[in-house]
Design a protein around this motif. Structure first.
Motif, PDB file in Angstrom:
ATOM      1  N   THR A   4      38.948  43.267  32.750  1.00  0.00           N
ATOM      2  CA  THR A   4      40.305  43.263  33.287  1.00  0.00           C
ATOM      3  C   THR A   4      40.512  44.522  34.117  1.00  0.00           C
ATOM      4  OG1 THR A   4      41.114  42.137  31.318  1.00  0.00           O
ATOM      5  CG2 THR A   4      42.756  43.239  32.679  1.00  0.00           C
ATOM      6  N   PRO A   5      40.785  44.389  35.425  1.00  0.00           N
ATOM      7  CA  PRO A   5      40.978  45.612  36.214  1.00  0.00           C
ATOM      8  C   PRO A   5      42.286  46.318  35.853  1.00  0.00           C
ATOM      9  CG  PRO A   5      41.332  43.668  37.583  1.00  0.00           C
ATOM     10  CD  PRO A   5      40.882  43.168  36.245  1.00  0.00           C
ATOM     11  N   PRO A  28      46.436  37.923  38.915  1.00  0.00           N
ATOM     12  CA  PRO A  28      47.252  37.830  37.700  1.00  0.00           C
ATOM     13  C   PRO A  28      46.550  38.350  36.458  1.00  0.00           C
ATOM     14  CG  PRO A  28      46.483  35.663  38.350  1.00  0.00           C
ATOM     15  CD  PRO A  28      46.008  36.612  39.416  1.00  0.00           C
ATOM     16  N   SER A  29      45.252  38.566  36.532  1.00  0.00           N
ATOM     17  CA  SER A  29      44.502  38.924  35.326  1.00  0.00           C
ATOM     18  C   SER A  29      44.317  40.426  35.161  1.00  0.00           C
ATOM     19  CB  SER A  29      43.131  38.254  35.381  1.00  0.00           C
ATOM     20  OG  SER A  29      42.476  38.652  36.569  1.00  0.00           O
ATOM     21  N   ALA A  30      45.139  41.222  35.833  1.00  0.00           N
ATOM     22  CA  ALA A  30      44.955  42.682  35.762  1.00  0.00           C
ATOM     23  C   ALA A  30      45.933  43.313  34.769  1.00  0.00           C
ATOM     24  CB  ALA A  30      45.142  43.307  37.141  1.00  0.00           C
ATOM     25  N   ARG A  31      45.628  44.560  34.452  1.00  0.00           N
ATOM     26  CA  ARG A  31      46.542  45.406  33.689  1.00  0.00           C
ATOM     27  C   ARG A  31      47.194  46.348  34.696  1.00  0.00           C
ATOM     28  NH1 ARG A  31      46.130  50.268  31.139  1.00  0.00           N
ATOM     29  NH2 ARG A  31      43.931  50.589  31.614  1.00  0.00           N
ATOM     30  N   TYR A  32      48.529  46.321  34.781  1.00  0.00           N
ATOM     31  CA  TYR A  32      49.236  47.087  35.807  1.00  0.00           C
ATOM     32  C   TYR A  32      50.051  48.238  35.211  1.00  0.00           C
ATOM     33  CZ  TYR A  32      48.269  43.305  39.116  1.00  0.00           C
ATOM     34  OH  TYR A  32      47.650  42.386  39.924  1.00  0.00           O
ATOM     35  N   SER A 234      43.492  32.280  34.951  1.00  0.00           N
ATOM     36  CA  SER A 234      43.535  33.693  34.565  1.00  0.00           C
ATOM     37  C   SER A 234      44.535  33.923  33.439  1.00  0.00           C
ATOM     38  CB  SER A 234      43.959  34.544  35.762  1.00  0.00           C
ATOM     39  OG  SER A 234      43.037  34.367  36.807  1.00  0.00           O
ATOM     40  N   PRO A 235      44.251  34.898  32.572  1.00  0.00           N
ATOM     41  CA  PRO A 235      45.206  35.244  31.522  1.00  0.00           C
ATOM     42  C   PRO A 235      46.417  35.975  32.110  1.00  0.00           C
ATOM     43  CG  PRO A 235      43.385  36.791  31.508  1.00  0.00           C
ATOM     44  CD  PRO A 235      43.066  35.778  32.561  1.00  0.00           C
ATOM     45  N   ALA A 236      47.452  36.094  31.316  1.00  0.00           N
ATOM     46  CA  ALA A 236      48.665  36.777  31.779  1.00  0.00           C
ATOM     47  C   ALA A 236      48.402  38.256  32.013  1.00  0.00           C
ATOM     48  CB  ALA A 236      49.775  36.611  30.746  1.00  0.00           C
TER      49      ALA A 236
END
Lengths: 272, 272
Positions: A4-5, A28-32, A234-236
């Motif tokens: 997960t980016p 959508p699959s990143a950590r922000y 993609s995951p949330a």
């Protein structure tokens, strides 16, 4: 990509949440981690040196404290005046909003003549005109200082806002005609303006393309991450929001920009 | 009085020039130093502690460096949140804009019910409501965040501004009616609003008095200086203007607020 980016998104305020919104739809699959340096806004009235210092400190917070491996500078002023300083301050790739906006205008324009609307500070920097010129485009920029307060008042579909935009657009089209330009593309060079996009698209001359720098930046970022990955499976995303002041206003208005609740905004101190 | 008084006037920006303009008309024989802390505006989004520190530093500049013997705080936010801190920081008398505005409303109102329009920060401080209550008045406050940018755009006589004001006023009158109030007085609780006074006076219900805090403050200051002196035979005032950033915008827009050229604005550094 299996991992997960971790993407850091930075703005002087919370307008850059429109860039985060676009990023969420493309990656959508990143950590922000989103940081709004609200204690020190507006950047537009400050010197290049001061803006560079503020932006570098903010970027370092996102990389060092939040583990960001990639930074998106969702702030036109910081993108225009401090992209080099930010790149020097952190060891991760950094993407601003101006180059993607200009590249998207290049792809859209047939005539090579584009219009850019932005805040006074962004127009005075001529960052869009410079970026457009390097794409082989002629750009005419106009400051539209009333649009940000109208968006923040929530009047995104209000007749007053439509009238104000019509006045600005008329002035811009007249000036373009006087300079012998044939503009066919309008760049929204401010992170608040995507909230006005439906109204703007109704107001522009038939056939004129509207380019949203927030959307263009998210598309450019997505190409760097998972060019072949399907968005559907993609995951949330995970989102953490930080601000240096005015957390209440951020929480109250931010959800309009993000088009989902921003949740708890954590107050942090980056110093004076 | 034989001596020319030295009066310091302080604002976070240059809106307070409307207070200086009113002071010039009531105390034309003074030497004025005006400081706009433009590098650190807007004060409205900052904490009380930060505002108190900024305002105290600005006040000390006017007293120590410019020799001011009397200070007028031409900034609603600083008057609301930092008047005590400023009084503690300097050994000269200090006058804010809120008490004179409330006192003037008390003199004007027959019904005892007054309306106050101001910026979001001033309304959230409820400083006018508190000051009005201590005068025996009931006050209903409303934030009008679009009026400052409309004034700064120069649209002081523009139909869009008249329409925006009509919308705000209608909301305020409806709310007053819902609360059983009979308002007969409207207080302009922001230093930008005097530029809209002609338009506002046309828009309010017949018989409603419009009170300008800038004018009320200048009248209060004049009473402290030369209550019996005739204005006509006074020599011309001397004005020096200082700003902590954005000197260009100050020089460009300031003359509209002062109704005369502001001349050269000197850039000073008060630190971060």
């Amino acid at each position: 990509m299996n991992k997960t980016p971790a993407i850091g998104v930075f703005d002087s305020g919370f307008g850059g949440l429109t860039v985060l919104r676009a990023l969420l739809s493309h990656i959508p699959s990143a950590r922000y981690a989103f940081l709004g340096d609200t204690a020190r806004l507006p950047y537009g009235s400050k010197s290049r040196r001061t803006i560079a210092r503020y932006a570098a400190e903010s970027a370092q917070f996102l990389v060092r404290e939040q583990g960001a491996e990639f930074l998106v500078i969702a702030c036109n002023t910081a993108s225009a005046l401090a992209l080099d300083a930010i790149q020097d301050a952190v060891p991760v790739p950094v993407l601003g909003v101006i180059e993607p906006g200009a590249a998207s205008a290049r792809a859209a324009s047939q005539s090579g003549d584009v219009l850019v609307i932005a805040t006074d500070a962004t127009v005075q920097s001529h960052a869009y005109a410079t970026a457009c010129r390097s794409q082989g485009l002629r750009a005419l920029e106009k400051a539209c200082p009333l649009l940000v307060p109208l968006v923040e008042e929530g009047w995104t579909q209000h007749p007053v806002t439509a009238e104000v935009f019509r006045i600005y657009l008329d002035e811009l089209l007249h000036q373009a005609a006087a300079e012998g330009m044939s503009p066919d593309t309008l760049v929204l060079g401010c992170t608040h303006y995507p909230l006005l996009r439906p109204m703007i698209e109704k107001a522009v001359p038939a056939g004129m393309r509207v380019i949203d720098s927030a959307e263009a930046t998210a598309e450019a970022a997505a190409k760097l991450f998972h060019p072949h990955e399907s968005v559907e499976r993609s995951p949330a995303a995970q989102i953490s929001c930080f601000a240096t002041d005015s957390v209440e206003k951020f929480e109250r208005l931010g959800s309009r920009f993000l088009e989902r609740p921003v949740g708890h905004v954590e107050l942090i101190d980056l110093g004076g």
